[in-house]
Design a protein around this motif. Structure first.
Motif, PDB file in Angstrom:
ATOM      1  N   UNK A  61     -65.630 134.033  12.351  1.00 47.36           N
ATOM      2  CA  UNK A  61     -65.461 135.161  12.067  1.00 47.36           C
ATOM      3  C   UNK A  61     -66.522 136.127  11.688  1.00 47.36           C
ATOM      4  N   UNK A  62     -68.132 136.016  11.938  1.00 47.96           N
ATOM      5  CA  UNK A  62     -69.342 136.422  11.206  1.00 47.96           C
ATOM      6  C   UNK A  62     -69.580 137.711  12.033  1.00 47.96           C
ATOM      7  N   UNK A  63     -70.163 138.476  11.189  1.00 47.99           N
ATOM      8  CA  UNK A  63     -71.033 139.831  11.472  1.00 47.99           C
ATOM      9  C   UNK A  63     -72.364 138.925  12.137  1.00 47.99           C
ATOM     10  N   UNK A  64     -72.617 138.942  14.339  1.00 49.84           N
ATOM     11  CA  UNK A  64     -73.535 138.268  13.716  1.00 49.84           C
ATOM     12  C   UNK A  64     -75.477 138.372  14.221  1.00 49.84           C
ATOM     13  N   UNK A  65     -74.974 140.063  14.818  1.00 49.52           N
ATOM     14  CA  UNK A  65     -75.878 140.952  13.724  1.00 49.52           C
ATOM     15  C   UNK A  65     -76.855 140.612  12.410  1.00 49.52           C
ATOM     16  N   UNK A  66     -75.694 140.442  11.829  1.00 52.37           N
ATOM     17  CA  UNK A  66     -76.197 140.561  10.503  1.00 52.37           C
ATOM     18  C   UNK A  66     -76.565 139.660   9.675  1.00 52.37           C
ATOM     19  N   UNK A  67     -76.210 137.970  10.080  1.00 51.45           N
ATOM     20  CA  UNK A  67     -76.618 136.560  10.544  1.00 51.45           C
ATOM     21  C   UNK A  67     -78.284 136.766  11.211  1.00 51.45           C
ATOM     22  N   UNK A  68     -78.362 137.231  12.715  1.00 47.92           N
ATOM     23  CA  UNK A  68     -79.542 137.145  12.917  1.00 47.92           C
ATOM     24  C   UNK A  68     -80.591 137.858  12.096  1.00 47.92           C
TER      25      UNK A  68
END
Length: 255
Positions: free
Chosen positions: A168-175
């Protein structure tokens, strides 16, 4: 879970065990969090039962910590400073520092920045990739920004996108994070890490690079092969846990 502030970010952490016991600070891997990397695989239980004061941080961009979308917020040096700030927040004078994958990279930067604070080190899931790199991560950033997993064809991209979806991660933050955190150290810089180090990498890990080759660059390091485990499964391996406990017990005088 508790939290503290550093560089304008609210960062989550977890602490268990005797606060007067020797401390172990845990740094999780990319796209993971405290629960997935350390609680569910049994590390908190293993280390607290062995008599340690166990602390873990959710890196910026992960878990319950703040999640900036600017890649400039995610250098390894900044994330290492978060770890150091947590020890200051908790008034911990020194701690064994145990990082997995991205967390091991951050731990290496922290070890160089504050060797007196982190006198014992464990690098899991990262070998000579700390120096030579671990391949292209552009497909991972693209996968994280894709509309769905069905739109991702790159194998590494699919692996991390699926993992990010499950957590359930924030994918934009991970990118943003993956765009900035792959900074390598030189062999000479790694050679300045003089603390006792255990480097543990799975024999089926095709990301981390050789544990032996990395350990060979440091004057007080040893390598451990996690038999039959890939990058994702090495962290919870019971033999790796036993080896880490053995190593920490041998270095307990430094803590």
């Amino acid at each position: 879970m508790a939290s503290f502030s550093h560089e304008g970010l609210n960062l989550a952490y977890r602490q268990e065990g005797d606060p007067d016991a020797p401390a172990v600070l845990l740094l999780h891997g990319f796209a993971s969090n405290i629960r997935v990397n350390w609680v569910s695989p049994g590390w908190f239980l293993t280390l607290t039962e062995a008599g340690y004061n166990v602390i873990a941080i959710d890196h910026r961009g992960h878990g319950a910590s703040d999640k900036p979308h600017d890649a400039a917020a995610y250098t390894p040096a900044q994330m290492a400073a978060d770890a150091l700030a947590l020890t200051e927040h908790l008034n911990i004078r020194k701690a064994a520092l145990f990082g997995y994958s991205m967390g091991a990279r951050v731990a290496a930067f922290a070890a160089l920045k504050a060797p007196e604070r982190f006198p014992v080190l464990v690098f899991g899931g990262l070998g000579i990739g700390l120096v030579k790199g671990v391949g292209s991560w552009t497909p991972v950033a693209e996968a994280l920004r894709a509309p769905s997993l069905d739109d991702v064809t790159d194998p590494k991209g699919r692996m991390f996108r699926s993992f990010a979806d499950r957590t359930g991660s924030d994918k934009e933050a991970l990118a943003a994070c993956i765009s900035a955190t792959r900074q390598e150290l030189t062999a000479e810089e790694v050679g300045r890490i003089r603390q006792p180090v255990l480097v543990g990498v799975g024999t089926k890990d095709d990301i981390a690079g050789s544990a032996e080759e990395l350990a060979g660059l440091m004057p007080n390091a040893e390598a451990y092969e996690i038999a039959g485990r890939d990058h994702m499964l090495s962290v919870g391996d019971r033999h790796f846990k036993a080896e880490v406990l053995r190593f920490l017990a041998d270095q307990r005088l430094f803590l």
